[in-house]
Enzyme design. Structure first.
Site, PDB file in Angstrom:
ATOM      1  N   LEU A 191       0.809  -1.221   0.000  1.00 37.43           N
ATOM      2  CA  LEU A 191       0.000   0.000   0.000  1.00 37.43           C
ATOM      3  C   LEU A 191       0.840   1.267   0.000  1.00 37.43           C
ATOM      4  O   LEU A 191       0.422   2.296  -0.525  1.00 37.43           O
ATOM      5  CB  LEU A 191      -0.929   0.009   1.226  1.00 37.43           C
ATOM      6  N   GLY A 192       2.012   1.238   0.592  1.00 36.99           N
ATOM      7  CA  GLY A 192       2.855   2.425   0.655  1.00 36.99           C
ATOM      8  C   GLY A 192       3.911   2.272   1.739  1.00 36.99           C
ATOM      9  O   GLY A 192       3.975   1.257   2.430  1.00 36.99           O
TER      10      GLY A 192
ATOM     11  N   PHE B 114       9.478   4.778   8.818  1.00 34.39           N
ATOM     12  CA  PHE B 114       9.927   3.652   9.630  1.00 34.39           C
ATOM     13  C   PHE B 114       9.423   2.298   9.156  1.00 34.39           C
ATOM     14  O   PHE B 114       9.712   1.288   9.784  1.00 34.39           O
ATOM     15  CB  PHE B 114       9.498   3.858  11.092  1.00 34.39           C
ATOM     16  N   GLY B 115       8.669   2.243   8.064  1.00 38.66           N
ATOM     17  CA  GLY B 115       8.185   0.939   7.635  1.00 38.66           C
ATOM     18  C   GLY B 115       7.313   0.992   6.402  1.00 38.66           C
ATOM     19  O   GLY B 115       7.081   2.054   5.826  1.00 38.66           O
TER      20      GLY B 115
ATOM     21  N   ASP C 242       3.080  14.732  13.689  1.00 41.90           N
ATOM     22  CA  ASP C 242       3.316  14.514  12.257  1.00 41.90           C
ATOM     23  C   ASP C 242       1.981  14.459  11.503  1.00 41.90           C
ATOM     24  O   ASP C 242       1.747  13.588  10.672  1.00 41.90           O
ATOM     25  CB  ASP C 242       4.096  13.218  12.027  1.00 41.90           C
TER      26      ASP C 242
END
Length: 530
Positions: free
Chosen positions: A345-346, A350-351, A479
């Site tokens: 998905l994207g 960090f992951g 964020d």
């Protein structure tokens, strides 16, 4: 004066097309590289400007020849994000390019093939996509190539078999597919075998077919790692590679767990190198008896693995995981079809996030999920995982993304593995609605009218009001941006990605941060000042 400036500009422009170039070319190439990157206000690239010589810039190494030329870029874990500039191909004296451990996206520029003197290329631990450039075959002096831990797809170009000096190849944890080229295994001249060792790490991809027996020509092969692919062996001839590996007298590790190897284990296994210390075959459908010569060795290895597994389980059990039902790595592999590229998905700092379908005791019924797999090699990824679990453990609100469960353990290669499982949001992120991809065929159907936009704004405001004022502890997201606002099937907005959040606690009359500082928080352009 104007004439002089014009003359200098012409010289620099000419350097861009000159086959050999000069130090003006190097400076322009570096500035172009910087222009395609973004980083925090305390970035190491802040001093990359014309007020000082480029040889003094952080990460830049120059040679001693005159005029001075750039021979290395050592910028691992520089906290860089953005694209890799194709103008790096103009650094004609470059021998080493190390950009590992950043947040670089996009493709590996084919222009890197212009670097005929390149010896080391390391762009591991980023978010690069696309295929391996065929042009890398031109880098005839390349000895070390590390493209691991990215999202590369496609096949290994057979032309890479022309890299006769390559002794370290790491392509693990990508989305590469196809067969392993025979040329890749048979390109090393015998003189290399006498002076070095060869390491091949190709695990956690989608390679299929058989392992080419030409791998036995790698007389100095030290480490061969093929775990978690779709490689197979059904007929006796498919096991020829194992017999060929008996020529590799320095072989210390052979790993091909979690593939599709079947049939009988050949007796040639007992003829492998006396230096062999690691042999991992689990996760296949191999039958037959174990050769007596290595039975004791395998028993000792099993004992070692059991000890390692117990230690890993102890180390990965932390207080931050309390309150969530645990789920195993193998269950997530099954739910996401092996973390396949189709379910990707994207990715974020960090992951990476994958779509999956979860069923069993962990949930009441089969449901769609989103699995965020942490890149634990990335600095502060462990902290991000703990922070997100802490932030969302005691929060319950219709406009916050809900954590279903978590996974904290080890993967098929015995590396630490951490993932967070969320409710799947079928309408994607707000960013995908506001900034539509020109190649997205659904773009015409995606439109937010003024009512939709105000409703989403209210949903986000409700979420922030709850986090700041009505939760068990005040939480600051740190964020908030459109890519972290997700939309469910009814277009209700949910705020997600709390990896950079601050949890505040009351001490006397003031609020103080309860989690340790992570330095600069947020995304450039979205982070609050101060």
């Amino acid at each position: 004066m104007k004439l002089l400036c014009f003359f200098l500009l012409c010289l620099c422009s000419q350097a861009l097309v000159s086959p050999r170039g000069n130090n003006c070319t190097d400076q322009l190439a570096l500035l172009s590289f910087k222009s395609m990157l973004s980083s925090g206000p305390s970035s190491l690239l802040a001093s990359w400007n014309t007020s000082n010589h480029f040889c003094s810039w952080p990460g830049v190494v120059c040679g001693h020849q005159q005029p001075v030329r750039v021979i290395a870029l050592r910028m691992g874990t520089f906290n860089l994000s953005g694209l890799i500039s194709p103008f790096l191909g103009n650094l004609s004296f470059l021998k080493e390019l190390d950009l590992h451990g950043n947040q670089l996206v996009g493709k590996i520029p084919p222009e890197l093939g212009h670097l005929g003197g390149l010896q080391v290329l390391n762009v591991s631990l980023n978010y690069l996509q696309g295929s391996i450039p065929v042009t890398l075959q031109v880098c005839a002096k390349l000895t070390s190539l590390d493209l691991s831990n990215n999202y590369l797809q496609g096949e290994i170009p057979s032309e890479m078999g022309t890299l006769k000096k390559l002794v370290f190849l790491n392509l693990e944890k990508n989305g590469l597919s196809g067969e392993i080229p025979q040329s890749l295994a048979g390109c090393f001249p015998s003189e290399i075998w006498l002076c070095t060792t060869i390491d091949y790490l190709l695990d956690n991809n989608f390679f299929d077919g058989i392992v080419p027996p030409e791998v036995g020509r790698l007389g100095a092969l030290d480490w061969l790692q093929l775990n978690s692919n779709s490689l197979k062996a059904k007929e006796p001839k498919d096991w020829d590679f194992l017999s060929a590996l008996t020529n590799c007298s320095q072989l210390q590790a052979l790993q091909f767990s979690n593939n599709k190897f079947g049939g009988f284990l050949p007796r040639s296994l007992s003829n492998l190198s006396a230096s062999l210390t690691t042999l991992i075959l689990d996760g296949n459908t191999i039958s037959g008896s174990i050769p007596e010569d290595i039975a004791l060795f395998i028993l000792l290895m099993l004992l070692k693995l059991l000890i390692c597994r117990r230690k890993r389980k102890i180390n990965t059990s932390t207080n931050s995981m309390q309150g969530y039902p645990m789920i195993s790595y193998s269950q997530l592999v099954s739910a996401t079809n092996g973390f396949s590229a189709i379910n990707f998905l994207g990715s974020g700092s960090f992951g990476a996030v994958y779509k999956g379908e979860l069923s069993g005791e962990e949930v009441e019924s089969t449901k769609l999920i989103a699995v965020k797999v942490l890149k634990l090699q990335t600095p502060k990824a462990h902290k991000s995982f703990t922070t997100e679990c802490e932030a969302l453990r005691n929060t319950r609100h219709r406009n916050l993304v809900k954590i279903i469960t978590i996974c904290s353990g080890i993967d098929s290669t015995w590396d630490d593995f951490k993932a967070i499982v969320y409710d799947f949001m079928p309408n994607g992120s707000l960013e995908s609605w506001l900034h539509q991809d020109a190649n997205d065929h659904q773009a015409e159907q995606r439109y937010l009218n003024i009512y939709d936009r105000v409703t989403i704004l209210l949903d986000v405001a409700y979420a922030l009001d709850y986090l700041h004022c009505h939760g068990l502890k005040p939480v600051v997201h740190c964020d908030l941006k459109s890519s972290n606002v997700l939309l469910d099937a009814d277009m209700v907005a949910h705020v997600g990605d709390f990896g950079l959040a601050k949890i505040l606690v009351k001490r006397s009359s003031s609020l103080q941060q309860s989690t340790s500082s992570m330095g600069f928080r947020g995304t450039i352009g979205y982070a609050a000042p101060g």
